[in-house]
Design a protein around this motif. Structure first.
Motif, PDB file in Angstrom:
ATOM      1  N   PRO A 194      61.841  79.270 -98.749  1.00 21.96           N
ATOM      2  CA  PRO A 194      60.877  79.717 -97.730  1.00 21.96           C
ATOM      3  C   PRO A 194      61.574  80.252 -96.477  1.00 21.96           C
ATOM      4  O   PRO A 194      62.768  80.040 -96.259  1.00 21.96           O
ATOM      5  CB  PRO A 194      60.066  78.455 -97.423  1.00 21.96           C
ATOM      6  N   PHE A 195      60.795  80.946 -95.648  1.00 23.34           N
ATOM      7  CA  PHE A 195      61.261  81.471 -94.369  1.00 23.34           C
ATOM      8  C   PHE A 195      61.705  80.314 -93.487  1.00 23.34           C
ATOM      9  O   PHE A 195      61.062  79.275 -93.491  1.00 23.34           O
ATOM     10  CB  PHE A 195      60.107  82.232 -93.693  1.00 23.34           C
TER      11      PHE A 195
ATOM     12  N   LEU B 296      67.123  84.931 -94.579  1.00 25.04           N
ATOM     13  CA  LEU B 296      68.509  85.080 -94.137  1.00 25.04           C
ATOM     14  C   LEU B 296      69.456  85.247 -95.322  1.00 25.04           C
ATOM     15  O   LEU B 296      70.378  86.058 -95.284  1.00 25.04           O
ATOM     16  CB  LEU B 296      68.934  83.881 -93.286  1.00 25.04           C
ATOM     17  N   GLU B 297      69.232  84.510 -96.398  1.00 21.55           N
ATOM     18  CA  GLU B 297      70.079  84.627 -97.581  1.00 21.55           C
ATOM     19  C   GLU B 297      69.917  85.987 -98.256  1.00 21.55           C
ATOM     20  O   GLU B 297      70.861  86.500 -98.848  1.00 21.55           O
ATOM     21  CB  GLU B 297      69.769  83.507 -98.579  1.00 21.55           C
TER      22      GLU B 297
END
Length: 141
Positions: A111-112, A117-118
């Protein structure tokens, strides 16, 4: 470990892998492939996994574009990957196998904000950062 030996998860990391997804030529460009992948991502999340990896032929630029827009990032290269295709030669239609160069792509389903980011295209971020730094530096006289 040999591929045929499973150790109960002590060293082996099991993860879902998508390979040999095909959309008929009549249906391409209509979002069918994207919808199939998004549905698979939902299923994989329901199974409790937080990532999905896939194999795509290096020369399949249309599919690679779809995967890039869905935030899949390069995770590896397979130089002699067995892949299957619809062989229409000799007036027939049969599934045939060939060896090809394949890209291993990965997407985090976390999830955010961690997943986002990944999945960020860090190469593009670094290029933009370098360009920004180059443009904002004052030349020494």
């Amino acid at each position: 470990l040999p591929v045929t030996q499973y150790d109960g998860g002590k060293q082996t990391v099991l993860r879902p892998v998508m390979a040999d997804l095909a959309v008929s030529s009549e249906c391409r460009g209509r979002g069918v492939g994207r919808k199939l992948v998004e549905k698979l991502e939902d299923v994989v999340r329901d199974w409790g996994y937080d990532e999905l990896v896939l194999l795509v032929e290096a020369t399949n630029f249309q599919a690679r574009g779809v995967y890039e827009r869905l935030n899949y990032r390069l995770a590896g290269l397979r130089l002699a990957e067995a892949t299957f295709f619809l062989d229409k030669s000799e007036g027939g239609r049969r599934v045939a196998e060939r060896k090809t160069v394949a890209l291993l792509l990965r997407k985090s389903l976390k999830p955010f904000p961690q997943g986002d980011l990944e999945n960020l295209n860090w190469g593009a971020v670094l290029i933009l950062l370098g360009l920004f730094l180059a443009l904002t530096q004052t030349p020494e006289v």
